[in-house]
Structure formats: structure tokens, C-alpha cells
Design a protein around this motif. Structure first.
Motif, PDB file in Angstrom:
ATOM      1  N   PRO A  44      89.479 -58.814  43.926  1.00  0.00           N
ATOM      2  CA  PRO A  44      90.456 -58.560  42.235  1.00  0.00           C
ATOM      3  C   PRO A  44      91.484 -56.935  42.641  1.00  0.00           C
ATOM      4  O   PRO A  44      91.352 -56.005  44.212  1.00  0.00           O
ATOM      5  CB  PRO A  44      89.348 -57.893  41.125  1.00  0.00           C
ATOM      6  N   GLY A  65      87.126 -61.100  37.827  1.00  0.00           N
ATOM      7  CA  GLY A  65      88.037 -59.361  38.019  1.00  0.00           C
ATOM      8  C   GLY A  65      89.538 -59.443  37.252  1.00  0.00           C
ATOM      9  O   GLY A  65      89.958 -60.590  36.875  1.00  0.00           O
ATOM     10  N   GLU A  66      90.157 -58.429  37.436  1.00  0.00           N
ATOM     11  CA  GLU A  66      91.668 -58.513  37.209  1.00  0.00           C
ATOM     12  C   GLU A  66      92.812 -58.808  38.873  1.00  0.00           C
ATOM     13  O   GLU A  66      92.544 -58.508  39.709  1.00  0.00           O
ATOM     14  CB  GLU A  66      92.423 -57.236  37.050  1.00  0.00           C
ATOM     15  N   TRP A  82      92.933 -61.660  33.717  1.00  0.00           N
ATOM     16  CA  TRP A  82      90.948 -61.031  34.100  1.00  0.00           C
ATOM     17  C   TRP A  82      91.176 -62.369  34.488  1.00  0.00           C
ATOM     18  O   TRP A  82      90.464 -63.105  33.291  1.00  0.00           O
ATOM     19  CB  TRP A  82      90.734 -60.708  33.033  1.00  0.00           C
ATOM     20  N   ASN A  84      87.478 -64.209  34.013  1.00  0.00           N
ATOM     21  CA  ASN A  84      85.895 -64.458  34.270  1.00  0.00           C
ATOM     22  C   ASN A  84      84.548 -64.823  34.818  1.00  0.00           C
ATOM     23  O   ASN A  84      84.086 -65.410  33.732  1.00  0.00           O
ATOM     24  CB  ASN A  84      85.959 -64.326  32.353  1.00  0.00           C
ATOM     25  N   LEU A  91      94.039 -58.960  29.862  1.00  0.00           N
ATOM     26  CA  LEU A  91      93.469 -58.041  30.025  1.00  0.00           C
ATOM     27  C   LEU A  91      92.319 -57.712  28.310  1.00  0.00           C
ATOM     28  O   LEU A  91      90.909 -57.083  28.472  1.00  0.00           O
ATOM     29  CB  LEU A  91      93.898 -57.154  30.070  1.00  0.00           C
TER      30      LEU A  91
END
Length: 109
Positions: A44, A65-66, A82, A84, A91
Motif C-alpha cells: 500500500p 490497503g490504500e 482502499w 479490501n 476510503l
């Protein structure tokens, strides 16, 4: 050969120096043509490291993560979304329209 990240079976044409997994985008390189070695690990964007290359639309991150994402209607601006484990969401966890999705990137660590 099998991808060391996601386990997908890959066929590798003879005479090439690098290839990538069609499912997760993991990149492999070779000097001899006999054995391929993993070259990139995507994390991320909140991880310290160097920004990765932009990944193809058919690939997705392996780590939750982002990540930075590009869309046809917002390019050259990047949007942080994001991952998932199944799809990109905002987000705040809201669904995202992926119709104009171009690519995503994370960090090399």
C-alpha cells in the motif's frame, strides 16, 4: 511455472527476459532463461519505499490497503482508494464506479 504470490499457472514464451503474472501483476526476470525470479513487491502507498510502476487494469493488489488509482475521466490526477481484498472502494468504504479505470500503483518495499 506458478506465480509465487498468487499461485496462478503461467506459460512463459522462450527467449524473453521478463514476464508478469496475468492475475496479480507480479513481475519475474531471468538471466539464463531457465529460472525466473520475482522482481517487484507491491505494498500500500502508506508503506515507506519507492512508488511502483502503474499496473494493468486486469491485475489487482494482493495486500489490503490504500493504493493510487487512475481513471480516464480524472487523469492525470490520481485518486487514493482502499483495496479490501475483493475490490477498490473509497476510503470511507463506499463502492466505486470502475467503468473508466486505467491503472493502479502502490509502493515497492
Amino acid at each position: 511455472m506458478h506465480c509465487s504470490e498468487c499461485g496462478t499457472r503461467m506459460s512463459v514464451p522462450r527467449g524473453i527476459a521478463s514476464t508478469s503474472c496475468p492475475r496479480c501483476g507480479e513481475v519475474y526476470w531471468t538471466e539464463t532463461g531457465n529460472k525466473f525470479y520475482p522482481a517487484l513487491r507491491m505494498y500500500p502507498v502508506t508503506t515507506d519505499g519507492v512508488v511502483s510502476k502503474w499496473m494493468l487494469t486486469g491485475t489487482r493488489p494482493l495486500m489490503i490497503g490504500e493504493y493510487e488509482c487512475r481513471f480516464r475521466h480524472t487523469d492525470p490526477h490520481h485518486i487514493r482508494l482502499w483495496w479490501n481484498g475483493m475490490r477498490f472502494v473509497s476510503l470511507k468504504g463506499e463502492p466505486v464506479d470502475m467503468t473508466h479505470f486505467l491503472s493502479w500503483r502502490g509502493m515497492l518495499a
